[in-house]
Design a protein around this motif. Sequence first.
Motif, PDB file in Angstrom:
ATOM      1  N   THR A 157     -17.979   5.733 -31.312  1.00 21.85           N
ATOM      2  CA  THR A 157     -16.849   5.444 -30.873  1.00 21.85           C
ATOM      3  C   THR A 157     -16.452   4.123 -31.058  1.00 21.85           C
ATOM      4  O   THR A 157     -17.115   3.389 -30.470  1.00 21.85           O
ATOM      5  CB  THR A 157     -16.772   5.738 -29.226  1.00 21.85           C
ATOM      6  OG1 THR A 157     -17.255   7.226 -29.041  1.00 21.85           O
ATOM      7  CG2 THR A 157     -15.212   5.565 -28.705  1.00 21.85           C
ATOM      8  N   PRO A 158     -15.175   3.683 -31.756  1.00 20.72           N
ATOM      9  CA  PRO A 158     -15.009   2.433 -32.121  1.00 20.72           C
ATOM     10  C   PRO A 158     -14.451   1.574 -30.852  1.00 20.72           C
ATOM     11  O   PRO A 158     -13.726   2.100 -30.284  1.00 20.72           O
ATOM     12  CB  PRO A 158     -14.278   2.611 -33.430  1.00 20.72           C
ATOM     13  CG  PRO A 158     -13.424   3.783 -33.194  1.00 20.72           C
ATOM     14  CD  PRO A 158     -14.385   4.548 -32.358  1.00 20.72           C
ATOM     15  N   GLY A 159     -14.424   0.314 -31.329  1.00 20.67           N
ATOM     16  CA  GLY A 159     -13.585  -0.614 -30.346  1.00 20.67           C
ATOM     17  C   GLY A 159     -12.795  -1.674 -31.097  1.00 20.67           C
ATOM     18  O   GLY A 159     -13.678  -2.245 -32.150  1.00 20.67           O
ATOM     19  N   VAL A 175     -26.732  -7.373 -34.955  1.00 21.79           N
ATOM     20  CA  VAL A 175     -26.575  -7.969 -36.209  1.00 21.79           C
ATOM     21  C   VAL A 175     -25.294  -6.989 -36.696  1.00 21.79           C
ATOM     22  O   VAL A 175     -24.432  -7.641 -37.198  1.00 21.79           O
ATOM     23  CB  VAL A 175     -27.702  -7.534 -37.260  1.00 21.79           C
ATOM     24  CG1 VAL A 175     -27.286  -7.854 -38.591  1.00 21.79           C
ATOM     25  CG2 VAL A 175     -28.862  -8.461 -36.880  1.00 21.79           C
ATOM     26  N   THR A 176     -25.262  -5.682 -36.557  1.00 23.48           N
ATOM     27  CA  THR A 176     -23.920  -5.077 -37.140  1.00 23.48           C
ATOM     28  C   THR A 176     -22.817  -5.425 -36.444  1.00 23.48           C
ATOM     29  O   THR A 176     -21.699  -5.734 -37.000  1.00 23.48           O
ATOM     30  CB  THR A 176     -24.012  -3.502 -36.647  1.00 23.48           C
ATOM     31  OG1 THR A 176     -25.178  -3.121 -37.238  1.00 23.48           O
ATOM     32  CG2 THR A 176     -22.930  -2.858 -37.039  1.00 23.48           C
ATOM     33  N   LEU A 194     -17.997  -0.476 -41.558  1.00 22.60           N
ATOM     34  CA  LEU A 194     -18.990  -1.005 -40.960  1.00 22.60           C
ATOM     35  C   LEU A 194     -19.197  -0.168 -39.545  1.00 22.60           C
ATOM     36  O   LEU A 194     -20.121  -0.727 -38.598  1.00 22.60           O
ATOM     37  CB  LEU A 194     -18.703  -2.445 -40.726  1.00 22.60           C
ATOM     38  CG  LEU A 194     -18.972  -3.330 -41.935  1.00 22.60           C
ATOM     39  CD1 LEU A 194     -18.226  -4.694 -41.441  1.00 22.60           C
ATOM     40  CD2 LEU A 194     -20.316  -3.330 -42.512  1.00 22.60           C
ATOM     41  N   GLY A 195     -18.539   0.793 -39.207  1.00 25.73           N
ATOM     42  CA  GLY A 195     -18.512   1.340 -37.859  1.00 25.73           C
ATOM     43  C   GLY A 195     -19.552   2.208 -37.646  1.00 25.73           C
ATOM     44  O   GLY A 195     -19.703   2.791 -36.251  1.00 25.73           O
ATOM     45  N   TYR A 254     -18.270  -0.089 -33.969  1.00 26.96           N
ATOM     46  CA  TYR A 254     -17.559  -1.274 -34.177  1.00 26.96           C
ATOM     47  C   TYR A 254     -16.815  -1.744 -33.022  1.00 26.96           C
ATOM     48  O   TYR A 254     -15.689  -1.665 -33.075  1.00 26.96           O
ATOM     49  CB  TYR A 254     -16.861  -1.227 -35.357  1.00 26.96           C
ATOM     50  CG  TYR A 254     -15.604  -0.395 -35.562  1.00 26.96           C
ATOM     51  CD1 TYR A 254     -15.660   0.904 -35.365  1.00 26.96           C
ATOM     52  CD2 TYR A 254     -14.288  -1.047 -35.823  1.00 26.96           C
ATOM     53  CE1 TYR A 254     -14.323   1.583 -35.668  1.00 26.96           C
ATOM     54  CE2 TYR A 254     -13.163  -0.505 -35.944  1.00 26.96           C
ATOM     55  CZ  TYR A 254     -13.396   0.790 -35.867  1.00 26.96           C
ATOM     56  OH  TYR A 254     -12.258   1.669 -35.904  1.00 26.96           O
ATOM     57  N   ALA A 255     -17.624  -2.156 -31.872  1.00 19.99           N
ATOM     58  CA  ALA A 255     -16.814  -2.688 -30.823  1.00 19.99           C
ATOM     59  C   ALA A 255     -15.991  -3.989 -31.306  1.00 19.99           C
ATOM     60  O   ALA A 255     -14.825  -3.731 -31.091  1.00 19.99           O
ATOM     61  CB  ALA A 255     -17.604  -2.990 -29.713  1.00 19.99           C
TER      62      ALA A 255
END
Length: 284
Positions: A5-7, A181-182, A222-223, A228-229
């Motif tokens: 779930t992205p942010g 790191v991500t 990159l998510g 990807y918060a």
Amino acid sequence: MHAETPGIGHFARYVSSGPFGSHGPYGSHHTRKVNVDNLGIDFLSELVGTAMLVLLGCGVVANVILAKTKGFGGGTLMINIGWGLAVFAGVVVSYASGAHLNPAVTLGLVANGATEFGQGVPVNGLSVLTYIGAQMIGAMLGAVFCWLAYKQHFDAEPDAATKLGVFSTGPAIRSYGWNLVTEIIGTFVLVFVIIGFTNGGTPAELGAIPVAFLVIAIGASLGGPTGYAINPARDLGPRIVHALLPIKGKGGSDWSYSWVPVVGPIIGGVLAGFAAIPLLPLLG
């Protein structure tokens, strides 16, 4: 799915007289009297913009992963696009403050040498805390409205982790160091490119469109590892709301992971702000 779930978060206005006005992240072209009213306008602008961002962003996640929704199973790309458009909407309604909508952007602009925010407000401890406070409150309000919109679907969803996934991010493979790191890399890209926008790297007439596409690109590229918060307020605010709301069968809020989407984006944003000082003039 819940672990992907992205942010997101966001944007500072172009230093131009285009749709973002004359006050960019590096200050105004004009001398203006700074007062508390200006800081209050910036506070309200950041609060409303971040609330809109999180409402629509968490909303697309809810639509894709909660039981019995019409968008169920829409996939990661639908979530990425939804978050990008959520950023677009948040920026459009928060031009007055510069539309940071993200503590990592605010701190990245400070590291890059910003002297004024939004309505001619000088960059200092008070203005930075005001922006971050507004972003946190806005993110929490957006999460509450998302829950209200999907209340019946939260009740119908049997999996507690999926419910949490609407509110906050989680790793696909839990490894705190690599997850950190991500988040650093993703947020570095966000803030570095946003500063590139403000340095005239894209026409101001395009308004909020470039940052929307940037967020979609970060999510698609990159998510995968962490969702990807790239925005401490976007992740921590809704996580707090998840812990407080009377959500049926919600389970825990995964506080052991909660520091990663806060610390990683702050580091990434600040590094981007510093790196942009020597690099962008050469590259531009």
